[in-house]
Design a protein around this motif. Structure first.
Motif, mmCIF file in Angstrom:
data_model
loop_
_atom_site.group_PDB
_atom_site.id
_atom_site.type_symbol
_atom_site.label_atom_id
_atom_site.label_comp_id
_atom_site.label_asym_id
_atom_site.label_seq_id
_atom_site.Cartn_x
_atom_site.Cartn_y
_atom_site.Cartn_z
ATOM 1 N N PHE A 11 0.787 -1.390 0.113
ATOM 2 C CA PHE A 11 0.019 0.040 -0.048
ATOM 3 C C PHE A 11 0.945 1.109 0.109
ATOM 4 N N ASN A 12 0.181 2.351 -0.683
ATOM 5 C CA ASN A 12 0.964 3.702 -0.826
ATOM 6 C C ASN A 12 2.576 3.360 -1.117
ATOM 7 N N THR A 13 2.740 2.679 -1.878
ATOM 8 C CA THR A 13 3.886 2.535 -2.493
ATOM 9 C C THR A 13 3.922 2.022 -3.992
ATOM 10 N N PRO A 14 4.656 2.556 -5.022
ATOM 11 C CA PRO A 14 4.644 2.273 -6.209
ATOM 12 C C PRO A 14 4.734 0.989 -6.686
ATOM 13 N N LEU A 15 3.964 0.306 -7.256
ATOM 14 C CA LEU A 15 4.085 -1.052 -7.817
ATOM 15 C C LEU A 15 4.264 -1.306 -9.264
ATOM 16 N N THR A 179 1.185 -19.397 -25.932
ATOM 17 C CA THR A 179 0.016 -19.126 -24.919
ATOM 18 C C THR A 179 0.507 -18.085 -23.934
ATOM 19 N N GLY A 180 1.898 -17.493 -23.843
ATOM 20 C CA GLY A 180 2.432 -16.710 -23.056
ATOM 21 C C GLY A 180 2.127 -15.552 -23.343
ATOM 22 N N GLY A 181 2.782 -14.284 -22.781
ATOM 23 C CA GLY A 181 2.342 -13.042 -23.041
ATOM 24 C C GLY A 181 3.431 -12.114 -22.361
ATOM 25 N N ALA A 182 3.385 -10.919 -22.654
ATOM 26 C CA ALA A 182 4.133 -9.854 -22.100
ATOM 27 C C ALA A 182 3.640 -8.424 -22.083
ATOM 28 N N GLY A 183 4.154 -7.622 -21.431
ATOM 29 C CA GLY A 183 3.742 -6.207 -21.344
ATOM 30 C C GLY A 183 3.348 -5.488 -20.094
ATOM 31 N N SER A 184 2.293 -4.786 -19.826
ATOM 32 C CA SER A 184 1.949 -4.239 -18.728
ATOM 33 C C SER A 184 3.025 -3.210 -18.122
ATOM 34 N N ILE A 185 3.515 -2.408 -19.434
ATOM 35 C CA ILE A 185 4.584 -1.565 -19.108
ATOM 36 C C ILE A 185 4.049 -0.132 -18.422
ATOM 37 N N GLY A 186 3.768 -0.219 -17.309
ATOM 38 C CA GLY A 186 3.203 0.909 -16.433
ATOM 39 C C GLY A 186 3.397 0.835 -15.022
ATOM 40 N N VAL A 187 2.826 1.633 -14.241
ATOM 41 C CA VAL A 187 3.146 1.388 -12.623
ATOM 42 C C VAL A 187 1.839 1.963 -12.198
ATOM 43 N N ILE A 188 1.491 1.224 -11.021
ATOM 44 C CA ILE A 188 0.312 1.350 -9.959
ATOM 45 C C ILE A 188 0.547 1.749 -8.900
ATOM 46 N N GLU A 226 -4.550 17.410 -3.036
ATOM 47 C CA GLU A 226 -3.015 17.692 -3.208
ATOM 48 C C GLU A 226 -2.441 16.425 -3.264
ATOM 49 N N ALA A 227 -2.637 15.451 -2.151
ATOM 50 C CA ALA A 227 -1.974 14.555 -2.097
ATOM 51 C C ALA A 227 -2.015 13.705 -3.420
ATOM 52 N N ARG A 228 -3.133 13.297 -4.087
ATOM 53 C CA ARG A 228 -3.422 12.524 -5.092
ATOM 54 C C ARG A 228 -2.545 13.092 -6.209
ATOM 55 N N GLU A 229 -2.606 14.657 -6.628
ATOM 56 C CA GLU A 229 -1.852 15.070 -7.491
ATOM 57 C C GLU A 229 -0.309 14.952 -7.490
ATOM 58 N N ARG A 230 0.062 14.847 -5.977
ATOM 59 C CA ARG A 230 1.597 14.714 -5.776
ATOM 60 C C ARG A 230 2.143 13.206 -6.280
ATOM 61 N N ILE A 235 4.132 8.783 -9.945
ATOM 62 C CA ILE A 235 3.870 7.565 -10.621
ATOM 63 C C ILE A 235 4.144 8.129 -12.036
ATOM 64 N N ASP A 236 3.786 9.132 -12.349
ATOM 65 C CA ASP A 236 4.371 9.483 -13.766
ATOM 66 C C ASP A 236 5.839 9.541 -14.028
ATOM 67 N N THR A 237 6.438 10.176 -13.078
ATOM 68 C CA THR A 237 7.878 9.926 -13.266
ATOM 69 C C THR A 237 8.299 8.693 -13.399
ATOM 70 N N MET A 238 7.769 7.749 -12.652
ATOM 71 C CA MET A 238 8.410 6.368 -12.574
ATOM 72 C C MET A 238 7.747 5.642 -13.850
ATOM 73 N N GLY A 239 6.827 5.996 -14.247
ATOM 74 C CA GLY A 239 6.180 5.169 -15.544
ATOM 75 C C GLY A 239 6.966 5.795 -16.769
ATOM 76 N N ALA A 240 7.399 7.089 -16.809
ATOM 77 C CA ALA A 240 8.303 7.505 -17.803
ATOM 78 C C ALA A 240 9.720 6.717 -17.622
ATOM 79 N N LEU A 241 10.126 6.532 -16.701
ATOM 80 C CA LEU A 241 11.407 5.616 -16.474
ATOM 81 C C LEU A 241 11.205 4.471 -17.174
ATOM 82 N N PHE A 242 10.008 3.610 -16.685
ATOM 83 C CA PHE A 242 9.853 2.357 -17.315
ATOM 84 C C PHE A 242 9.768 2.562 -18.790
ATOM 85 N N VAL A 243 8.928 3.522 -19.498
ATOM 86 C CA VAL A 243 8.830 3.415 -20.903
ATOM 87 C C VAL A 243 10.220 3.761 -21.585
ATOM 88 N N ASP A 244 11.038 4.682 -21.080
ATOM 89 C CA ASP A 244 12.577 4.980 -21.484
ATOM 90 C C ASP A 244 13.396 3.609 -21.357
#
Length: 294
Positions: A11-15, A179-188, A226-230, A235-244
């Motif tokens: 909880f309350n940590t990027p996954l 029958t396998g797969g890949a992806g889910s390039i994102g952060v939650i 305010e907390a949600r925006e922060r 998460i956006d920063t970490m997602g961009a790192l994942f994509v790059d």
């Protein structure tokens, strides 16, 4: 609350994990969770039969000596590192254990295999929905940085999603079964609001803090705008790192990776998108690597 240490990792940590798997994990907290010891790599590889390539053994059975365990099996000169289940930063075990694999164990096994003179190539044998962001991308960089030292192949059995795909993409080649797969390039990031339940139970929680944002994200209070925006910015920063990172590893435009929008793909579609290099069964992929080694 029981298992506070585990809750802090959920909880309350990027996954970087498939959302449905995160829900299952949080619904299945049990007394079985714990830690084991991380053993020192002594350079001794364990020679096993080819069947070990398909078998994962997280028990202390007679097949391997734990005191001499390097964290990988050697099959025909190829080090096979099993990466299974939920990925966590620090498990304290060289092998998958209790449904989890630690980045610490993968790193130790990988670096040991690189140094092992009996090892001609390395296979990351992956079947994982992903896991923690913490520790993932540093390990990805370690694997990617070793390209050229020895052939490194990721062989999926069956899937590599989110953080697990980040690891897979760091190898020279990524092979998935049909029958396998890949992806889910994102952060939650998941926030649990217990405030209504606490109020209903007649419990009132008061925070005394220094700093306006100190209590942001705590489950005892609603998540403020305010907390949600922060947290969204983080998460956006970490997602961009994942994509790059995936774009670098796979030689793809970042925009093409970003356009997947963290979707998951069966092997054929993953190959079409450039997320995997070929579609074949794990045993066929292993034999293809042996043919390449000669």
């Amino acid at each position: 609350m029981r298992f506070q240490h585990l809750a802090q990792r959920l909880f309350n940590t990027p996954l970087a994990i498939r959302p449905e798997k995160a829900e299952v994990i949080m619904a299945a907290l049990s007394d079985r969770l714990g830690v084991s010891h991380l053993f020192r790599v002594n350079g001794d590889a364990v020679a096993v039969s080819p069947q070990a390539f398909f078998d994962s053994d997280d028990s202390d059975g007679p097949r391997r000596s734990r005191e001499r365990d390097a964290g990988y099996d050697v099959v025909a000169g190829v080090a096979v590192i099993h990466i299974e289940g939920t990925l966590v930063h620090k498990l304290g075990a060289l092998r998958p254990w209790s449904g989890m694999t630690g980045y610490d164990g993968i790193r130790t096994a990988f670096l040991g295999a690189l140094r092992d003179p009996e090892v001609r190539a390395i296979v990351l044998l992956i079947d994982s929905p992903g896991g923690e962001v913490a520790g993932c991308f540093d390990l990805v960089d370690t694997i990617h940085g070793a390209r050229g030292d020895k052939p490194i192949w990721s062989i999926l059995s069956e899937g590599a999603y989110s953080a697990a795909y980040a690891l897979a993409s760091a190898a020279d080649r990524v092979i998935a079964p049909r029958t396998g797969g890949a992806g889910s390039i994102g952060v939650i990031w998941m926030h649990v609001d217990w405030s209504t339940a606490l109020t209903g139970a007649g419990i009132k929680v008061t925070f005394v803090t220094y700093g306006d944002r100190k209590a942001d994200g705590h489950p005892e209070i609603p998540l403020s705008k305010e907390a949600r925006e922060r947290f969204q910015a983080d998460i956006d920063t970490m997602g961009a790192l994942f994509v790059d990172t995936v774009a670098r590893n796979r030689g793809l435009p970042a925009a093409k990776v970003r356009d997947t929008q963290a979707a998951t793909f069966l092997a054929a579609d993953a190959e079409r998108l450039g997320l995997v290099d070929a579609v074949m069964a794990p045993d066929a992929a292993f034999l293809a690597l042996l043919d390449q080694l000669g």
